[in-house]
Design an enzyme around this catalytic site. Structure first.
Site, PDB file in Angstrom:
ATOM      1  N   SER A   1       0.795  -1.229   0.000  1.00  0.00           N
ATOM      2  CA  SER A   1       0.000   0.000   0.000  1.00  0.00           C
ATOM      3  C   SER A   1       0.825   1.275   0.000  1.00  0.00           C
ATOM      4  CB  SER A   1      -0.940   0.015   1.217  1.00  0.00           C
ATOM      5  OG  SER A   1      -1.830  -1.080   1.159  1.00  0.00           O
ATOM      6  N   LYS A   2       2.049   1.218   0.504  1.00  0.00           N
ATOM      7  CA  LYS A   2       2.849   2.432   0.639  1.00  0.00           C
ATOM      8  C   LYS A   2       4.033   2.413  -0.313  1.00  0.00           C
ATOM      9  CE  LYS A   2       1.630   3.232   5.485  1.00  0.00           C
ATOM     10  NZ  LYS A   2       2.159   3.427   6.863  1.00  0.00           N
TER      11      LYS A   2
END
Length: 204
Positions: free
Chosen positions: A9-10
């Site tokens: 996600s990052k």
């Protein structure tokens, strides 16, 4: 041929795809055939997923570590798998709650069929609630429906920007606060106004 897709996600380096990649290799995927995104699952713009789906051919099988690595939500997931199935491409989930899904087997198809049925049920409930809410609003003299996301100013900016060859579509959509689908419904890739865009500008 086995093809893998991994995602975290990052994009700031605080998360890695090592665990997912190791699982792909252990399952028999060539490391050169693993696509990788660093983006939130809620985002429309995941270039490596788009490239992965585009590159799949009949007879291939797409492997993902968990279901939430692939689809934004159940509806999006069902849409992706329906498209893959129509193209003769299988889906295999390696771990998590969807680990029983392997659309290359009869049992796996059955499991995913249950997911698809739940998605259809969810759509029906949302539609039913929307209709009931609009009817209730009309009875009270209020007009229902969502406000337009596009304004005359946004349409003009979109048309001018799309007419430039170096325009980044993802950045433009973010600036306007709209999705690609909304953008292309109003303006063509070359910057020409489409019917919805003409309506907002009052051009018939």
């Amino acid at each position: 041929m086995l093809v893998g897709y991994v995602r975290v996600s990052k994009a700031d380096g605080s998360q890695t795809t090592d665990l997912q990649r190791d699982a792909m290799v252990a399952a028999g995927v060539d490391p050169e055939r693993v696509y990788e995104d660093h983006a939130s699952g809620a985002k429309d713009d995941r270039p490596q997923l788009a490239a992965c789906l585009k590159g799949l051919r009949e007879g291939d099988t797409l492997l993902v570590w968990k279901l939430d690595r692939l689809g934004r939500n159940l509806r999006h997931l069902v849409t992706i798998v329906d498209d893959l199935t129509a193209r003769g491409v299988g889906l295999q989930v390696l771990t998590g709650q969807g680990a029983a899904i392997d659309t290359t087997t009869a049992a796996g198809k059955l499991v995913f069929g249950i997911f698809a049925a739940l998605s259809e049920y969810e759509r029906a409930l949302i539609s039913e609630r929307t209709v009931a809410g609009l009817a209730s609003a009309r009875a009270r003299g209020r007009k229902g429906g969502r406000p337009f996301k596009m304004t005359p100013a946004k349409v003009r900016l979109a048309a001018a920007s799309m007419g430039q060859p170096d325009t980044n579509v993802a950045a433009l959509c973010k600036e306007l606060g709209i999705t690609r689908q909304t953008l292309y419904r109003h303006v063509s890739p070359s910057g020409e106004l489409r019917d919805d865009g003409k309506k907002i500008l009052g051009r018939r």
